[in-house]
Design an enzyme around this catalytic site. Structure first.
Site, short mmCIF file in Angstrom:
data_model
loop_
_atom_site.label_atom_id
_atom_site.label_comp_id
_atom_site.label_asym_id
_atom_site.label_seq_id
_atom_site.Cartn_x
_atom_site.Cartn_y
_atom_site.Cartn_z
N HIS A 48 34.18 -58.65 3.90
CA HIS A 48 35.33 -58.39 3.18
C HIS A 48 35.42 -59.34 1.90
O HIS A 48 35.28 -58.82 0.70
CB HIS A 48 36.94 -58.49 3.84
CG HIS A 48 37.84 -58.16 2.83
ND1 HIS A 48 38.21 -56.86 2.37
CD2 HIS A 48 38.98 -58.96 2.41
CE1 HIS A 48 39.18 -57.02 1.59
NE2 HIS A 48 39.57 -58.19 1.77
N GLU A 70 32.44 -52.06 5.96
CA GLU A 70 33.65 -52.64 6.29
C GLU A 70 34.35 -51.35 6.93
O GLU A 70 35.02 -51.77 8.06
CB GLU A 70 34.39 -52.79 5.00
CG GLU A 70 35.73 -53.82 5.34
CD GLU A 70 36.00 -54.11 4.03
OE1 GLU A 70 36.52 -55.43 3.75
OE2 GLU A 70 36.22 -53.46 3.20
N ASN A 411 3.75 -67.63 16.45
CA ASN A 411 2.34 -68.05 17.45
C ASN A 411 2.95 -67.97 18.73
O ASN A 411 2.44 -67.37 19.42
CB ASN A 411 1.85 -69.42 16.92
CG ASN A 411 0.54 -69.56 17.71
OD1 ASN A 411 -0.60 -69.34 17.82
ND2 ASN A 411 0.98 -70.66 18.81
#
Length: 675
Positions: A48, A70, A411
């Site tokens: 918002h 929203e 990794n």
């Protein structure tokens, strides 16, 4: 007249990134706890605010996408939708798109990004609900009190005769006189900017008569979260309300229409009544101050901090020069003054260092989302645990450490953690665990990336190294685990069987090692086959001012960073042995290899000393100790590191230079690359 918002662009960009970071983190939390309403409230609040900021700045495309997000979030809060994998993934995609749009704004790009694909998906998700319900606006209204009456605080405007005349004249012309109290979010980092935006917005639509606190106090930051304003305007209170509510992190506590008779009545109050009322307001303000956060922050350009650090470095350097002059001339008054300068410069240095320190959380926060996406791509169940986010490092180090950690985490996820099926077969939990830790230890910070995967198998690494021609079979037979593991840092080396988007190209760990060493740090590996691996990074707290051991060889003075020195000792030359053309000594039952520093730095005179005793500086390189033979131990000294320029950048064994107390330039030795 349209308000010029370009002056707020940097604030908008910084705050947008903060909200995006929060959105990513809280959505990860929601994925784990889909029914947690507190998490949903946090996500909704950030979305918002982001929408309001975008709309205020005029970025309607960004505001529109956030508006559709929203809508979905509102249905999640209402329980109409479930936070399933489709919803979560779509929200993540939306966050990524917002990040792209913000990057375009920062680059001053006029490119319009088409969000119709995401908007369509968001609308489809929203329309899955069985009945059409009104969006839940309860959260939007929660932070706004009644606009037509004050709750418990009534500000007193001390109006003079001129103010009264203005108000009477305004009402005779059918203009509105509005009493407005706005409250700025207590967690807002830029309260002065927010207050200024409110005042600026109101001044564009009318005349500000009174402000409590005063505009000057607001400029000086002398106010809490609350502003009371009295304005004359031609707009009605509904339009003023809409204008204020477009400003992020601001809510309206009171918006009241006044008339001249009401103000006159207030003016006619007896002095005793005024004092009593004023005291009540002050008492309420005291309570507000107690509950409000007293810690205030200010954003400072990093270039200014760099300049400040350079100035402190110059001060430290010249202080050392003055100490040398004082010692040579033996001037008592100068020495007394130098003692005072020492104390002041030490305090100043400490303050500047603390100002430059930033918690590693700013870097760590970007990884949970990355790990989550990579785990899904690899089809592995991963639990990612982050510890020590509050650990602080110098800003210059923070800016550089992100990429090496990305490579180490990728990794661990790809090479380290087994597939779900493999883990179940060997009796491990189906879900693999990856740790990212940070901690302080002395004048260093240690960052660790650990996994509970398959670990490093030396035979596999050595076999691949022989295959690539990096080592011979006989060399492999004599290698320790540490030496075998260090082959992983060789450029172009990879144990991956296939090349993928994630690994197998031999680019990664060599980049990590190079970057860490450029930061005057080091990296080591601990691993047990079948149990897991741990990559340990050791970094200095700062790269600017450090403690060093000053030594000399062949009439040349060098500085060795004290963080790499374990101890110094004097040994008898008769105790030196030679094993396979390598000088060694026995130190407390341990074989210590010796290196003559004069030979390493290619000093003019490399002849072996014929003295009975020699000085040895024992330094730590990686996980082992090495003895450096030097001519003289000068002592410990605070030094200011200076770059040697691009020509000498990356020179093995040299970390930089200093201007010594006698005015000469000395080199700083880098133990990580010297050998």
């Amino acid at each position: 007249m349209k308000m010029d918002m370009t002056q707020y662009l940097n604030v908008f960009l910084e705050e947008s990134r903060e909200h995006l970071e929060s959105l990513n983190q809280r959505l990860l939390d929601l994925e784990k706890s889909p029914n947690d309403i507190a998490i949903l409230n946090d996500i909704f609040r950030s979305a918002h605010t982001l929408k309001g900021m975008s709309s205020t700045m005029g970025y309607d495309n960004l505001a529109d996408l956030t508006h559709h997000m929203e809508d979905v979030l509102s249905d999640l809060k209402s329980g109409i939708l479930d936070a399933d994998i489709l919803v979560v993934n779509t929200l993540f995609r939306s966050f990524d798109r917002i990040q792209l749009m913000i990057d375009k704004i920062e680059d001053d790009s006029n490119e319009i990004i088409d969000n119709s694909d995401l908007v369509e998906v968001l609308n489809n998700i929203k329309n899955r609900k069985p009945v059409a319900l009104e969006p839940n606006t309860e959260q939007l209204d929660a932070s706004i009190s009644s606009f037509d009456e004050r709750n418990d605080i009534e500000e007193i405007f001390e109006l003079n005769e001129y103010d009264m005349t203005l108000i009477a004249e305004a009402q005779s012309k059918d203009l509105e006189v509005l009493d407005i109290t706005v409250v700025i979010d207590e967690n807002c980092l830029m309260k002065i900017v927010r207050a200024y935006m409110v005042i600026k917005a109101l001044e564009e639509e009318g005349e500000l008569i009174k402000s409590i606190p005063s505009v000057q106090d607001i400029d000086d930051g002398k106010f809490d979260d609350r502003l009371s304003l009295l304005i004359i305007t031609k707009l009605d209170k509904e339009k003023i309300e809409q204008k204020i509510m477009k400003i992020p992190e601001v809510s309206i506590h009171c918006l009241k229409q006044l008339d001249a008779s009401e103000i006159t009545q207030e003016k006619k109050s007896s002095p005793a009544e005024k004092v009593e009322k004023k005291a009540a307001v002050l008492e309420d303000n005291k309570e507000i101050k107690k509950s409000a956060k007293t810690k205030q922050t200010v954003r400072v350009d990093i270039d200014r901090l760099d300049n400040l650090m350079n100035l402190v470095g110059e001060l430290v350097m010249h202080k050392g020069r003055m100490e040398q002059i004082g010692a040579d001339l033996r001037i008592a008054e100068l020495n007394e003054t130098l003692e005072q300068i020492n104390r002041v410069s030490a305090d100043l240095q400490s303050v500047v260092m603390k100002v430059r320190m930033v918690s590693v959380e700013t870097v760590f926060n970007r990884f949970p989302r990355m790990v989550r996406d990579l785990a899904k791509e690899l089809n592995k169940d991963i639990e990612f645990i982050v510890e020590g986010q509050e650990t602080e490092l110098d800003r210059t180090v923070i800016d550089e450490i992100g990429d090496p950690l990305v490579h180490l985490l990728r990794n661990s996820l790809d090479h380290g953690i087994e597939t779900n099926e493999e883990r179940v077969e060997i009796g491990k939990p189906r879900k693999g665990t990856v740790f990212l830790r940070a901690r302080h230890e002395g004048n260093n910070v240690y960052i660790e990336v650990e996994d509970d995967g398959r670990g490093i198998v030396p035979e596999k690494v050595l076999g691949k190294a022989i295959e690539k021609g990096l080592i011979t079979k006989s060399q492999a037979d004599d290698m320790s685990f540490e030496e075998a593991a260090n082959l992983l840092f060789h450029s172009g080396f990879s144990t991956a069987a296939n090349v993928t988007d994630i690994s197998g190209r031999g680019v990664g760990l060599d980049v990590v090692k190079t970057k860490i060493e450029s930061l005057s740090g080091e990296i080591n590996i601990e691993s047990r086959p079948g149990i897991g691996s741990k990559f340990k990074i050791k970094l200095p707290l700062t790269l600017a001012i450090i403690q060093a051991l000053m030594i000399s060889v062949c009439d040349e003075v060098y500085a060795i960073p004290l963080s790499t020195v374990d101890e110094t000792t004097i040994i008898n030359i008769q105790d030196i042995k030679n094993i396979q053309n390598q000088e060694v000594i026995m130190l407390r039952g341990t074989v210590l290899p010796l290196y003559r520093l004069a030979a390493l730095v290619e000093a003019p005179d490399t002849s072996i000393s014929h003295n009975e005793s020699i000085y040895v500086v024992i330094v730590r390189k990686g996980g082992r100790q090495i003895g450096l033979v030097v001519d003289t131990l000068i002592g410990q000294q605070e030094i200011v590191i200076k770059s040697l320029g691009k020509i000498f950048q990356g020179l093995p064994g040299i970390a930089g230079g200093i201007v010594d107390r006698d005015g000469h330039v000395r080199l700083i030795l880098d133990m990580a690359t010297l050998f």
